[in-house]
Scaffold this motif. Structure first.
Motif, PDB file in Angstrom:
ATOM      1  N   PRO A 188       0.783  -1.293   0.080  1.00 52.19           N
ATOM      2  CA  PRO A 188      -0.065   0.030   0.074  1.00 52.19           C
ATOM      3  C   PRO A 188       1.001   1.436   0.142  1.00 52.19           C
ATOM      4  CG  PRO A 188       0.425  -0.840   2.205  1.00 52.19           C
ATOM      5  CD  PRO A 188       0.969  -1.868   1.263  1.00 52.19           C
ATOM      6  N   PRO A 189       0.321   2.348  -0.263  1.00 53.13           N
ATOM      7  CA  PRO A 189       1.142   3.702  -0.315  1.00 53.13           C
ATOM      8  C   PRO A 189       1.640   4.041   1.168  1.00 53.13           C
ATOM      9  CG  PRO A 189      -1.332   4.007  -0.557  1.00 53.13           C
ATOM     10  CD  PRO A 189      -1.283   2.620  -0.831  1.00 53.13           C
ATOM     11  N   VAL A 190       2.679   4.795   1.135  1.00 52.03           N
ATOM     12  CA  VAL A 190       3.258   4.906   2.743  1.00 52.03           C
ATOM     13  C   VAL A 190       2.891   6.102   3.228  1.00 52.03           C
ATOM     14  CG1 VAL A 190       5.359   5.377   3.621  1.00 52.03           C
ATOM     15  CG2 VAL A 190       5.447   3.817   1.911  1.00 52.03           C
ATOM     16  N   ALA A 191       2.364   6.230   4.293  1.00 44.26           N
ATOM     17  CA  ALA A 191       1.747   7.490   4.814  1.00 44.26           C
ATOM     18  C   ALA A 191       2.958   8.520   5.305  1.00 44.26           C
ATOM     19  CB  ALA A 191       0.862   6.974   6.096  1.00 44.26           C
ATOM     20  N   VAL A 192       2.993   9.613   4.974  1.00 44.20           N
ATOM     21  CA  VAL A 192       4.050  10.612   5.305  1.00 44.20           C
ATOM     22  C   VAL A 192       3.250  11.815   5.960  1.00 44.20           C
ATOM     23  CG1 VAL A 192       5.499   9.866   3.576  1.00 44.20           C
ATOM     24  CG2 VAL A 192       4.127  11.587   2.963  1.00 44.20           C
ATOM     25  N   GLU A 193       4.202  12.597   6.552  1.00 43.96           N
ATOM     26  CA  GLU A 193       3.901  13.842   7.089  1.00 43.96           C
ATOM     27  C   GLU A 193       4.505  14.926   6.087  1.00 43.96           C
ATOM     28  OE1 GLU A 193       5.217  14.665  11.061  1.00 43.96           O
ATOM     29  OE2 GLU A 193       3.714  16.197  11.453  1.00 43.96           O
ATOM     30  N   VAL A 194       3.829  16.064   5.904  1.00 46.47           N
ATOM     31  CA  VAL A 194       4.445  16.788   4.954  1.00 46.47           C
ATOM     32  C   VAL A 194       4.293  18.361   5.846  1.00 46.47           C
ATOM     33  CG1 VAL A 194       4.504  18.336   2.743  1.00 46.47           C
ATOM     34  CG2 VAL A 194       3.920  15.938   2.776  1.00 46.47           C
ATOM     35  N   ILE A 195       5.529  19.067   6.141  1.00 47.52           N
ATOM     36  CA  ILE A 195       5.747  20.170   6.717  1.00 47.52           C
ATOM     37  C   ILE A 195       6.388  21.167   5.763  1.00 47.52           C
ATOM     38  CG2 ILE A 195       6.585  21.345   8.980  1.00 47.52           C
ATOM     39  CD1 ILE A 195       6.846  18.460  10.210  1.00 47.52           C
ATOM     40  N   THR A 196       5.562  22.459   5.768  1.00 46.17           N
ATOM     41  CA  THR A 196       6.242  23.697   5.390  1.00 46.17           C
ATOM     42  C   THR A 196       6.501  24.701   6.223  1.00 46.17           C
ATOM     43  OG1 THR A 196       4.806  22.886   3.122  1.00 46.17           O
ATOM     44  CG2 THR A 196       5.862  25.093   3.318  1.00 46.17           C
ATOM     45  N   ARG A 197       7.780  25.334   6.031  1.00 44.47           N
ATOM     46  CA  ARG A 197       8.102  26.248   7.194  1.00 44.47           C
ATOM     47  C   ARG A 197       7.449  27.633   6.754  1.00 44.47           C
ATOM     48  NH1 ARG A 197      13.486  23.759   7.452  1.00 44.47           N
ATOM     49  NH2 ARG A 197      14.306  25.471   6.001  1.00 44.47           N
ATOM     50  N   ALA A 249     -19.180   7.401  -2.939  1.00 40.94           N
ATOM     51  CA  ALA A 249     -17.872   7.712  -2.358  1.00 40.94           C
ATOM     52  C   ALA A 249     -16.540   8.161  -3.667  1.00 40.94           C
ATOM     53  CB  ALA A 249     -17.171   6.190  -1.658  1.00 40.94           C
ATOM     54  N   PRO A 250     -17.058   9.237  -3.981  1.00 44.10           N
ATOM     55  CA  PRO A 250     -16.028   9.792  -4.735  1.00 44.10           C
ATOM     56  C   PRO A 250     -14.430  10.117  -4.140  1.00 44.10           C
ATOM     57  CG  PRO A 250     -17.472  11.539  -4.033  1.00 44.10           C
ATOM     58  CD  PRO A 250     -17.867  10.305  -3.379  1.00 44.10           C
ATOM     59  N   ALA A 251     -13.706  10.301  -5.464  1.00 40.24           N
ATOM     60  CA  ALA A 251     -12.076  10.211  -4.782  1.00 40.24           C
ATOM     61  C   ALA A 251     -11.567  11.492  -5.695  1.00 40.24           C
ATOM     62  CB  ALA A 251     -11.512   9.206  -5.292  1.00 40.24           C
ATOM     63  N   ALA A 252     -11.135  12.574  -4.900  1.00 35.14           N
ATOM     64  CA  ALA A 252     -10.571  13.859  -5.392  1.00 35.14           C
ATOM     65  C   ALA A 252      -9.193  13.862  -4.884  1.00 35.14           C
ATOM     66  CB  ALA A 252     -11.412  14.848  -5.204  1.00 35.14           C
ATOM     67  N   ARG A 253      -8.085  13.918  -5.662  1.00 37.09           N
ATOM     68  CA  ARG A 253      -6.653  14.095  -5.074  1.00 37.09           C
ATOM     69  C   ARG A 253      -6.174  15.019  -5.880  1.00 37.09           C
ATOM     70  NH1 ARG A 253      -5.308   7.650  -5.340  1.00 37.09           N
ATOM     71  NH2 ARG A 253      -6.722   6.706  -3.884  1.00 37.09           N
ATOM     72  N   GLU A 254      -4.742  15.458  -5.258  1.00 40.50           N
ATOM     73  CA  GLU A 254      -3.749  16.387  -5.905  1.00 40.50           C
ATOM     74  C   GLU A 254      -2.423  15.859  -5.707  1.00 40.50           C
ATOM     75  OE1 GLU A 254      -3.852  19.981  -3.835  1.00 40.50           O
ATOM     76  OE2 GLU A 254      -5.525  20.858  -4.596  1.00 40.50           O
ATOM     77  N   SER A 308      -9.279  14.973   3.067  1.00 39.47           N
ATOM     78  CA  SER A 308      -8.572  14.879   4.371  1.00 39.47           C
ATOM     79  C   SER A 308      -7.337  15.619   4.268  1.00 39.47           C
ATOM     80  CB  SER A 308      -8.514  13.471   4.625  1.00 39.47           C
ATOM     81  OG  SER A 308      -7.412  12.845   3.681  1.00 39.47           O
ATOM     82  N   THR A 309      -6.538  15.729   5.487  1.00 38.29           N
ATOM     83  CA  THR A 309      -5.213  16.361   5.422  1.00 38.29           C
ATOM     84  C   THR A 309      -4.108  15.216   5.238  1.00 38.29           C
ATOM     85  OG1 THR A 309      -5.049  16.205   7.875  1.00 38.29           O
ATOM     86  CG2 THR A 309      -6.030  18.061   6.689  1.00 38.29           C
ATOM     87  N   GLU A 310      -4.326  14.019   5.025  1.00 39.39           N
ATOM     88  CA  GLU A 310      -3.317  12.996   5.172  1.00 39.39           C
ATOM     89  C   GLU A 310      -2.491  12.964   3.808  1.00 39.39           C
ATOM     90  OE1 GLU A 310      -5.442   9.279   5.849  1.00 39.39           O
ATOM     91  OE2 GLU A 310      -5.354   9.546   8.170  1.00 39.39           O
ATOM     92  N   TRP A 311      -1.164  12.756   3.640  1.00 38.17           N
ATOM     93  CA  TRP A 311      -0.522  12.486   2.588  1.00 38.17           C
ATOM     94  C   TRP A 311       0.096  11.205   2.283  1.00 38.17           C
ATOM     95  CZ3 TRP A 311       0.856  16.783  -0.737  1.00 38.17           C
ATOM     96  CH2 TRP A 311       0.365  17.884  -0.352  1.00 38.17           C
ATOM     97  N   PHE A 312       0.367  10.788   1.187  1.00 36.50           N
ATOM     98  CA  PHE A 312       0.892   9.548   1.009  1.00 36.50           C
ATOM     99  C   PHE A 312       1.835   9.525  -0.212  1.00 36.50           C
ATOM    100  CE2 PHE A 312      -3.302   8.893   2.625  1.00 36.50           C
ATOM    101  CZ  PHE A 312      -3.227   7.639   3.506  1.00 36.50           C
ATOM    102  N   ILE A 313       3.075   8.673   0.141  1.00 32.69           N
ATOM    103  CA  ILE A 313       3.958   8.449  -1.417  1.00 32.69           C
ATOM    104  C   ILE A 313       3.421   7.302  -1.772  1.00 32.69           C
ATOM    105  CG2 ILE A 313       6.248   8.072  -1.777  1.00 32.69           C
ATOM    106  CD1 ILE A 313       7.317   9.847  -0.006  1.00 32.69           C
ATOM    107  N   ASP A 314       2.928   7.086  -3.119  1.00 33.12           N
ATOM    108  CA  ASP A 314       2.546   5.990  -3.789  1.00 33.12           C
ATOM    109  C   ASP A 314       3.597   5.551  -4.963  1.00 33.12           C
ATOM    110  OD1 ASP A 314       1.963   7.909  -5.825  1.00 33.12           O
ATOM    111  OD2 ASP A 314       0.211   6.692  -6.503  1.00 33.12           O
ATOM    112  N   ALA A 315       4.602   6.084  -5.255  1.00 31.09           N
ATOM    113  CA  ALA A 315       5.485   5.753  -6.362  1.00 31.09           C
ATOM    114  C   ALA A 315       6.795   6.451  -6.190  1.00 31.09           C
ATOM    115  CB  ALA A 315       4.862   6.002  -7.779  1.00 31.09           C
ATOM    116  N   ARG A 316       7.846   5.531  -6.671  1.00 26.44           N
ATOM    117  CA  ARG A 316       9.149   6.234  -7.011  1.00 26.44           C
ATOM    118  C   ARG A 316       9.622   6.146  -8.263  1.00 26.44           C
ATOM    119  NH1 ARG A 316      14.668   4.066  -3.744  1.00 26.44           N
ATOM    120  NH2 ARG A 316      16.040   5.515  -4.904  1.00 26.44           N
ATOM    121  N   TYR A 317      10.252   7.018  -9.008  1.00 26.17           N
ATOM    122  CA  TYR A 317      10.886   7.079 -10.269  1.00 26.17           C
ATOM    123  C   TYR A 317      11.974   6.624 -10.387  1.00 26.17           C
ATOM    124  CZ  TYR A 317       6.718  10.081 -11.239  1.00 26.17           C
ATOM    125  OH  TYR A 317       5.384  10.635 -11.331  1.00 26.17           O
ATOM    126  N   ASP A 318      12.254   5.507 -11.219  1.00 20.47           N
ATOM    127  CA  ASP A 318      13.702   5.047 -11.330  1.00 20.47           C
ATOM    128  C   ASP A 318      14.279   5.576 -12.692  1.00 20.47           C
ATOM    129  OD1 ASP A 318      13.455   3.636  -9.081  1.00 20.47           O
ATOM    130  OD2 ASP A 318      12.798   1.703 -10.136  1.00 20.47           O
TER     131      ASP A 318
END
Length: 499
Positions: free
Chosen positions: A417-426, A464-469, A489-499
């Motif tokens: 599954p996608p990895v849950a992360v926390e995004v903090i902007t100063r 149950a619609p889905a809307a993402r950025e 929601s306010t939750e962030w996820f990483i779902d892919a890494r570019y190789d």
């Protein structure tokens, strides 16, 4: 002139039982009919017959002669499947086959002898060999009428050929009972002093018909070696069936699988003779004291591999046991044409469809249903959405095709599954920092460059619609990742890494 072949299996109830239990061939075995005190012998093996066991004896009388006599009740399921197997063998020699029941089929072989060096004897010998491969000791007779062909097939020196035009001479010395007339007609003929078929054939047809009606005319035709009714072909059944009644109730899986393996092997042989493979198995178990239990198994591709079908049966019954002792079973195989592979003169060989079907079936038996197939795209915008379809391998690549030069493309390694992360902007300098909630250091660190957002919507018409950025970010320690946030929601996820 029409030529009819009769395939005849002597002592058919015994032959049908030995086809399901070949180990009893050398034993003193008797097939009985009736229950309790009314049980009587209708057929017996050679070892039992040489010691005095004959049809008509009660079971008690037979056991007084051979105390260790093995008795088996007449099995209608065995006889029905053996009759179907006999019919299928006959159908390989001609498409016009009439099912006469009780181990007898008639085949119109007019013109078929040219495939056997114009020799009907060779055709009949080939038919006997084909029946023996199906476990049926058949005899074959050939004549211009069904009655003459059956009488010829019943003779011990098989095969027997009646020359064209000599059917009446062949039938003349036989007793009138061979015509199986109805009781009233038989009584009338005896009063006339007619004892043989030849006596009836010598009478004027019109005189017999005027006294006995249409039945008398048909008997007169048959006595002269002419079929009163044409051969009535029966279409090939839409499925193949094997089964039997079990002498003792089975409460464990392994003994049943041992019997089912032999039944599946017979099914495989019958399907191979007709050029079919199995695409669906249906198992019906007869339970003690009464009741039935049914299961159906859809195979991923048509196959005749007995091990594969037996493995699927085993796993299905382990997951879904019948819950009562088993006293009989029936296995139905729904046929389909096996897939064919086209060989290539220059490129690599294509996959064998039957081996591919066998491999897929074994994978399904190991991994479970809905876990083997080929990933397919679906109509939607969410990247994790997919469907699982039937595996269809692409054709082999063209060995002479030269690869085209193109620019390098990025590949995305998807996290499931996608990895849950926390995004903090100063707030002071606008710098962004990403921290993996699970503590994975490779997915944490300051963001060097970011690009986005890209907004997607999916299923807006549903409950149950889905809307993402979505954002693409490059971390200072290296690595380019795809990050998204749901607008709900306010939750962030990483779902892919570019190789």
């Amino acid at each position: 002139m029409t030529r009819i072949a009769c395939f005849f299996v002597p002592m058919f109830p015994l032959a049908a039982r030995l086809r399901s239990e070949p180990d009893l061939l050398q034993e003193a075995l008797a097939i009985t009919e009736g229950n309790a005190q009314n049980a009587h012998v209708i057929a017996a093996t050679r070892r039992a017959r040489v010691k005095g066991i004959r049809a008509g004896l009660s079971l008690a009388q037979a056991r007084s002669i051979i105390p260790k006599l093995i008795a088996r009740a007449r099995d209608t399921e065995c006889e029905r499947t053996a009759q179907e197997a006999l019919f299928e063998v006959a159908e390989t020699f001609s498409p016009r086959v009439e099912d006469a029941g009780e181990g007898v089929v008639f085949v119109d072989i007019t013109g078929m002898a040219r495939h056997f060096k114009n020799d009907e004897i060779e055709l009949a010998k080939a038919a006997v060999r084909a029946c023996e491969r199906m476990g049926l000791p058949a005899r074959v007779g050939i004549a211009a009428s069904k009655l003459a062909a059956r009488v010829a097939a019943e003779l011990p020196q098989s095969p027997t050929i009646v020359e064209a035009g000599k059917e009446s001479e062949f039938l003349a010395p036989l007793p009138l009972a061979r015509l199986t007339p109805e009781l009233d007609a038989a009584t009338t003929l005896r009063r006339w002093g007619i004892d043989s078929i030849g006596d009836l054939a010598s009478l004027p047809e019109s005189e017999v018909a005027s006294r006995l009606g249409e039945l008398g005319r048909e008997l007169h035709y048959a006595a002269r070696g002419i079929d009163p009714r044409p051969l009535i072909p029966r279409p090939l059944p839409p499925d193949f069936r094997e089964g039997m009644e079990i002498e003792w109730p089975l409460v464990a899986l392994e003994p049943f699988l041992f019997i089912a393996n032999a039944a599946l092997d017979r099914l495989s042989q019958r399907m191979e003779m007709q050029g079919f493979a199995c695409k669906r198995l249906e198992l019906t178990l007869t339970l003690e004291p009464d009741g039935f239990y049914s299961r159906a198994i859809d195979l991923p591709a048509p196959t005749r591999d007995v091990k594969t079908m037996l493995t699927l049966l085993r796993l299905d019954l382990e997951k879904n046991p019948p819950g009562a002792p088993v006293v009989g079973f029936s296995i139905v195989a729904h046929p389909d044409r096996p897939r064919r592979a086209q060989l290539s003169l220059f490129g690599p060989a294509a996959l064998s469809p039957e081996k591919l079907a066998t491999t897929i079936a074994r994978l399904i038996s190991l991994l479970g249903e809905n876990r083997v197939g080929m990933a397919m795209t679906v109509d939607g915008h969410l990247p994790e959405r997919y469907d699982l379809g039937e595996y269809a391998p692409p054709p082999p690549p063209n060995a002479r095709h030269k690869s085209q030069k193109s620019r390098a493309l990025l590949a995305a390694r998807i996290f499931r599954p996608p990895v849950a992360v926390e995004v903090i902007t100063r707030q002071n300098d606008g710098a962004t920092h990403i921290s993996a909630i699970g503590g994975d250091g490779d997915l944490s660190g300051p963001v060097r460059v970011s690009s986005g957002p890209w907004r997607i919507e999916d299923g807006w018409w549903t409950d149950a619609p889905a809307a993402r950025e979505y954002w693409d970010v490059e971390l200072e320690r290296g690595g380019i990742y795809r990050v998204y946030q749901s607008t709900a929601s306010t939750e962030w996820f990483i779902d892919a890494r570019y190789d």
